[in-house]
Every structure is written in C-alpha cells, then in structure tokens.
Motif scaffolding. Structure first.
Motif, PDB file in Angstrom:
ATOM      1  N   GLU A 182      31.686  40.147  40.011  1.00 21.30           N
ATOM      2  CA  GLU A 182      33.133  40.369  40.112  1.00 21.30           C
ATOM      3  C   GLU A 182      33.625  40.711  38.704  1.00 21.30           C
TER       4      GLU A 182
ATOM      5  N   LYS B 293      31.313  33.253  35.324  1.00 25.47           N
ATOM      6  CA  LYS B 293      32.379  33.154  36.330  1.00 25.47           C
ATOM      7  C   LYS B 293      32.360  34.341  37.293  1.00 25.47           C
ATOM      8  N   GLY B 294      32.051  35.516  36.773  1.00 21.66           N
ATOM      9  CA  GLY B 294      32.029  36.698  37.611  1.00 21.66           C
ATOM     10  C   GLY B 294      30.714  36.933  38.324  1.00 21.66           C
TER      11      GLY B 294
ATOM     12  N   TRP C 102      36.632  38.922  36.946  1.00 23.03           N
ATOM     13  CA  TRP C 102      36.330  37.545  36.569  1.00 23.03           C
ATOM     14  C   TRP C 102      35.303  37.497  35.443  1.00 23.03           C
TER      15      TRP C 102
ATOM     16  N   ARG D 279      38.759  37.434  32.355  1.00 23.76           N
ATOM     17  CA  ARG D 279      39.261  36.074  32.532  1.00 23.76           C
ATOM     18  C   ARG D 279      38.845  35.136  31.412  1.00 23.76           C
TER      19      ARG D 279
ATOM     20  N   SER E 171      39.382  38.509  44.859  1.00 21.66           N
ATOM     21  CA  SER E 171      38.449  39.466  44.258  1.00 21.66           C
ATOM     22  C   SER E 171      38.892  40.892  44.543  1.00 21.66           C
TER      23      SER E 171
END
Length: 291
Positions: free
Chosen positions: A161, A174-175, A164, A168, A121
């Motif tokens: 994040e 996901k983040g 992400w 991504r 990260s």
C-alpha cells in the motif's frame, strides 16, 4: 522436490507434487513444513520417504485450496529496490547496500487466496518476487557458503500500500503488512532443482495485461550475497523467508500510476516456481480467518 500445503486456512496439511505434476496428499508423512521440520533435516528425510511413497499418495481433488508452502515462518524479510530499473521508476537512487525491511508474517496467505484491499487503501500495488527459504540456522556465513543454508525457493507477491508505505512516516512495514499482502506459492521448489537462482524469468499480469517482465539476473544484489549479508545482522532461522525484490512495472511507476481496485485479478510466476493468481476485493467485516 516440490512441497505444498493444502486445506483450510490454519488447518493445512503437508503435500507434494508428483512426477506427473499432480498435487498429492502427504499427510501420512506426519509433519508440517515448520521451522522444526527444516531444522531437523526435514527435506532430506522427506526426500527419502517420498522415494518409496510418492507414487502411492492420494491425488488431491481439483480446486482444493493451497496454503503457503511454509508454515508460519519466524521472519519474512524483504529487500527493497533490488532491481535498477525498479529503483529508477520509483525515483530512487541505486542502493549502495541492500535496503532491508520486514513484512508481518500475518500477511502471509496462499497463492490463490483473495487479496483484501483494506479500509482506506487507495494505492495498493503489486510486486512479483523470487523468495528464498532458509534451510538451517544461518549466522555470519560467507557468500561462498550461502548455498548450504538455502532450502529452496518460492514465488511471492509483495503487495504494497504505497500511501501507507511512503506517505505516513516511519518505515515501510506499515504499507507491506496488511492481511493477505504476502501470497506465497503454489509450491516450494527445493534448491537442487534451481541450480542458478540468477537466471529465472519472472512476470506479473493484471487483468490479463503484462505489467512486469524481467529476469533475476537483473538483481543488484544476488541471492547468495543477500543470505550472507542478512546473516551478519540477524540469525536466520529454518523456514525464514527472504524476498529478493521486484523488477520494473509496478503500478506506482506507471504514468499515470495505476493501483488495484476491487475486481482486479493478478497472475504471476517465476520460472520453476509455478504460477499464482489472486483476485482483489474490498474489505468486509465478515471475512473471518484468512491465514
């Protein structure tokens, strides 16, 4: 009424906040604050019990760990870009309908727990949010009736994040779903104590520097609309949480962008919902259980 849960991760006991603002042990109540609790009129029953017991409940010792004030909900639903100024700082259009995404419930942690920066990260960001706790099964309700389905409100830091989330591919989940990415609390404030959720100041500081400072009146889609809107697409279960979006001042929107690094400390609050505080540290394989 203000509800807390206290104790080690996964072993929390129910508690309350007394009239003096002290955290007290409500283990004698005998129920955790779960989906079943809310579904079986738990708040009304608890309020009746507390009338005759609150003044005699043991005060918790200083420094006791607080867990999330709701035991693992079935869903943690988030609304993206719900403040126009945050949409602008993100370079996004003002949404015509609510942007809806899910956050894994395994991300939920306590209000003073340490936030873990995961391996790889580099763009972990903060987001102070007002979150709504659903009080009973909610399906196809109108905006006018939405209040009847709200148990209360809780402070949420929707950690994200950004690489992400945005770089991504796929959806934002996901983040948004790393371990400790959803600190909740310190307490759940019941709806009767928050008569107007659209007039609450909210703020967040990093290392003592105020980054976010706004009011829920700036939401594009207000709380009642969001409850009604989401209920058209999915059944909201008792204890489910809806996080209503963050205002401007996130790290991604700064010039240059600023993201969390080990040793940083976030402090945040929403009027009537208390203040939480989370230090950030780098992941280590020996952390063990965190939720």
């Amino acid at each position: 009424m203000k509800l807390i849960r206290w104790g080690e991760p996964g072993l929390e006991s129910p508690g309350l906040v007394n009239q003096a603002g002290q955290y007290v042990d409500a283990s004698a109540w005998g129920e955790d604050y779960t989906e079943t609790f809310f579904a079986r009129d738990g708040l009304q029953r608890l309020a009746g019990w507390a009338e005759s017991h609150l003044d005699t409940l043991p005060v918790l010792p200083p420094g006791v760990r607080l867990g999330p004030p709701v035991a693992r909900p079935s869903k943690l639903i988030c609304i993206g870009l719900n403040y126009a100024d945050h949409a602008r700082e993100s370079g996004a259009k003002i949404p015509a309908e609510p942007i809806v995404f899910m956050k894994a419930t395994s991300a939920i942690c306590g209000p003073y727990d340490t936030v873990i920066i995961p391996p790889g990260s580099e763009k972990l960001d903060w987001e102070v949010e007002l979150a709504v706790v659903i009080g009973r099964q909610t399906r196809y309700v109108s905006e006018a009736d939405a209040d009847h389905y709200i148990a209360g409100y809780v402070l949420h830091n929707d950690l994200s994040e950004r690489a992400w989330q945005l770089e991504r591919g796929g959806q934002w989940v996901k983040g948004k779903s790393g371990d400790t990415f959803a600190p909740l609390g310190p307490f759940l404030t019941t709806a009767d104590e928050i008569p107007d959720p659209q007039s609450l100041d909210l703020w967040l500081s990093v290392n003592g520097v105020r980054c976010q400072n706004s009011n829920t009146r700036e939401m594009i889609f207000p709380v009642r609309y969001l409850v009604s809107y989401l209920s058209q697409f999915m059944t909201l279960l008792p204890g489910d949480i809806i996080s209503t979006g963050t205002p401007h001042g996130v790290g991604m929107g700064m010039n240059p962008p600023q993201y969390l690094k080990p040793g940083d400390v976030m402090e945040l609050g929403v009027a009537g919902l208390g203040i939480s505080r989370q230090p950030a540290i780098a992941y280590a394989p020996d952390f063990g259980s965190i939720a």
